[in-house]
Every structure is written in C-alpha cells, then in structure tokens.
Design an enzyme around this catalytic site. Structure first.
Site, mmCIF file in Angstrom:
data_model
loop_
_atom_site.group_PDB
_atom_site.id
_atom_site.type_symbol
_atom_site.label_atom_id
_atom_site.label_comp_id
_atom_site.label_asym_id
_atom_site.label_seq_id
_atom_site.Cartn_x
_atom_site.Cartn_y
_atom_site.Cartn_z
ATOM 1 N N ASP A 42 42.373 50.405 71.028
ATOM 2 C CA ASP A 42 41.754 50.379 69.706
ATOM 3 C C ASP A 42 42.023 51.700 68.983
ATOM 4 O OD1 ASP A 42 40.191 49.328 67.635
ATOM 5 O OD2 ASP A 42 38.338 50.160 68.452
ATOM 6 N N HIS A 46 32.512 51.792 60.400
ATOM 7 C CA HIS A 46 32.230 52.095 61.798
ATOM 8 C C HIS A 46 30.853 52.735 61.924
ATOM 9 C CE1 HIS A 46 36.819 52.272 62.090
ATOM 10 N NE2 HIS A 46 36.456 51.265 62.851
ATOM 11 N N GLY A 47 30.223 52.507 63.064
ATOM 12 C CA GLY A 47 28.929 53.135 63.320
ATOM 13 C C GLY A 47 27.807 52.405 62.616
ATOM 14 N N PHE A 60 33.163 44.904 68.085
ATOM 15 C CA PHE A 60 31.786 45.347 68.278
ATOM 16 C C PHE A 60 31.778 46.543 69.226
ATOM 17 C CE2 PHE A 60 31.545 40.748 67.522
ATOM 18 C CZ PHE A 60 30.684 40.708 66.437
ATOM 19 N N ASN A 61 31.077 47.590 68.834
ATOM 20 C CA ASN A 61 30.924 48.773 69.675
ATOM 21 C C ASN A 61 29.528 49.362 69.526
ATOM 22 O OD1 ASN A 61 31.366 50.969 71.345
ATOM 23 N ND2 ASN A 61 32.609 52.103 69.894
ATOM 24 N N ALA A 113 31.857 45.605 62.736
ATOM 25 C CA ALA A 113 31.045 44.394 62.554
ATOM 26 C C ALA A 113 29.592 44.602 62.938
ATOM 27 C CB ALA A 113 31.637 43.253 63.374
#
Length: 281
Positions: A85, A180-181, A231-232, A210
């Site tokens: 990624d 992000h985040g 997804f993170n 997302a």
C-alpha cells in the site's frame, strides 16, 4: 501460499455490486484476525502492508513468509491478495514484487502528472512481467496515516483517463473526498466525479480512507465501481478501544494470552462490519 492478484478478485466483485476490502496490518494480531475472518466467511480479502510500515514489520520477505506460515497454519482457502500500500518508490515496489507480493500500489500522486505517469509505467512493466497487478493514484488523498500526510486535491477525470491509458494500471485510486486517518467534520465525497470516472474507465476504482465514511456513502461509492475499499484506522481504533476497555474492567490484568486474544477479537469485529458494508456477507 499462492496469492491472487487484484485483477482476479476485484472485477468480479464489481460485477456483483460489491467490493473487496483491504485490511492493513500493523502486527501479528492483525494477520491472525484476517486469517480467522477469511476462514469464517470464505470471502476474498486484500492484506495491505503500508510502505512506511514495511521495515518496522520486518521487511518485505519476512512479512510475506510470516503471512505464508499463518495462512498454511489456518489452512486458508479463501482468495488472499498480498498488496503493498502506498509504495513510495519504484525500488520499493520492485522489492515487494521480488519478495512475493501479488500486488503493489505505486503512489506518485505528489509528482507532476507526467512524472507520475512515467514512474507508474515503469512499475507496471516490471509488475506485469511477473504476473503482479498495480494500483496507481492521481489527485491528493488528504489526512494522516502511517506517516503519510497530505491535503485533498480532487482528481480530474480527463487526467485520470490519460493516466490509465498511458500507464496500463489495473486499478485507479482517485482522490474524490475521502481522507486517511480520522475525519475532522463530515466526509465530502464527490459523487458527480465518481460517476464520470465509472462511465469513462474500464478498470475498477479504489477508495482510500474509507474509515469513517457512512454506510450510505460507502455503498454509493461501490455502485460507482469502487471495487477495492481500504480500511486501516478503524481497525486500529477497534484494537485500541478493546484493550482500553479490558484494562478498565481488569486493571491488574497482565496475562498476554488474554490481552492479545481480546484485542484480536476487537479487530475481527471491525472486519466483520466492513465485510457487510462491502456487500460480501
């Protein structure tokens, strides 16, 4: 372990009005959670390894071999994609490919468009010669995640068409309002541009950032051919909140087995919710 490519799992999801989730790993518990979730639901999952986390997690080959061992231990039969990624360099993407990753993302979005095209094209040529798929990015996906910092710069449809034609990427991540985040305020997804992209491109789209997007917005993005959803942050929040709640209830707890199993289950709960949002279960 024989990993599949994005091209083998994502177009099929798009045809079924669903998406394949990418779950980024941040340690051993995340990998275990993916294996158990894949076995439970028998669905494809993309294992994401952020470029900036590679060294911390032991390097490209160590990561691939560790995931191999766990996939074999759990006897996973569901399709798994091992994906780099936000690859920050051509060298890094090639190293991931040589280590056995089945897919890479080259993130040249901070470069002028023609430089982005030239670098992405080089990655695509190397990857395709090895049977590996490539995700490219245009525009600027804002926010902060795993050391990646940036502001939003909405992607242009004509530029995107030009980028895909010149590079030959298999999937396109276009900055259309996600970040992000954690979100500050409400996400502002550009559905009119999404619609234009979905009508102009023959390859699937990718939605980064997302975590925090509403169910209705996420499903709308999927309807506009976003066949890969990343997804993170929410996985990490699920892990952290589970651990915090555990220590509030049991402040003197020190048994690693209990702590690690509980935190792993927190990650799995988030994964299950995302599979439902992606219309896979």
């Amino acid at each position: 372990m024989l990993y599949q490519t994005l091209k083998e799992v994502v177009p099929q999801a798009v045809n079924n009005c669903s998406a394949v989730p990418q779950f980024n790993i941040n340690g051993y518990s995340w990998i275990e959670a993916i294996m158990e979730t894949a076995n439970q639901y028998k669905v494809p999952i993309i294992i994401g390894v952020t470029d900036r986390n590679v060294e911390r997690l032991g390097g490209y080959r160590f990561i691939r071999e560790l995931i191999d061992l766990l996939a074999n231990r759990y006897d996973v039969t569901s399709p798994l994609v091992l994906h780099l990624d936000h690859g920050q360099s051509i060298k890094g993407c090639k190293s991931a490919i040589d280590a056995g990753f089945s897919s890479v993302m080259f993130d040249g979005s901070s470069l002028p468009i023609e430089e982005n095209i030239a670098s992405t094209k080089e990655v695509v040529a190397y990857a395709h010669s090895k049977g590996v798929t490539v995700e490219g990015e245009i525009g600027g996906i804002g926010g902060v995640e795993d050391g990646v910092v940036g502001g939003i710069k909405f992607a242009d449809v004509d530029e995107g068409i030009h980028f895909v034609k010149e590079t030959g990427v298999d999937l396109l991540a276009a900055a259309l309002g996600s970040v992000h985040g954690e979100y500050q305020g409400e996400p502002d997804l550009q559905f009119d541009i999404m619609d234009a992209f979905s009508q102009s491109l023959e390859i699937p789209m990718v939605l980064h950032g997302a975590s925090g997007i509403s169910e209705s917005d996420l499903k709308k993005a999927i309807s506009f051919h976003h066949g890969k959803i990343n997804f993170n942050t929410e996985l990490n929040i699920g892990w952290a909140c589970t651990v915090k709640d555990l220590f509030v209830e049991y402040p003197n707890l020190y048994d690693p087995k209990v702590i690690l199993n509980t935190s792993k289950n927190g990650i799995k709960q988030v994964m299950e919710s995302k599979l439902k949002l992606c219309n896979l279960i």
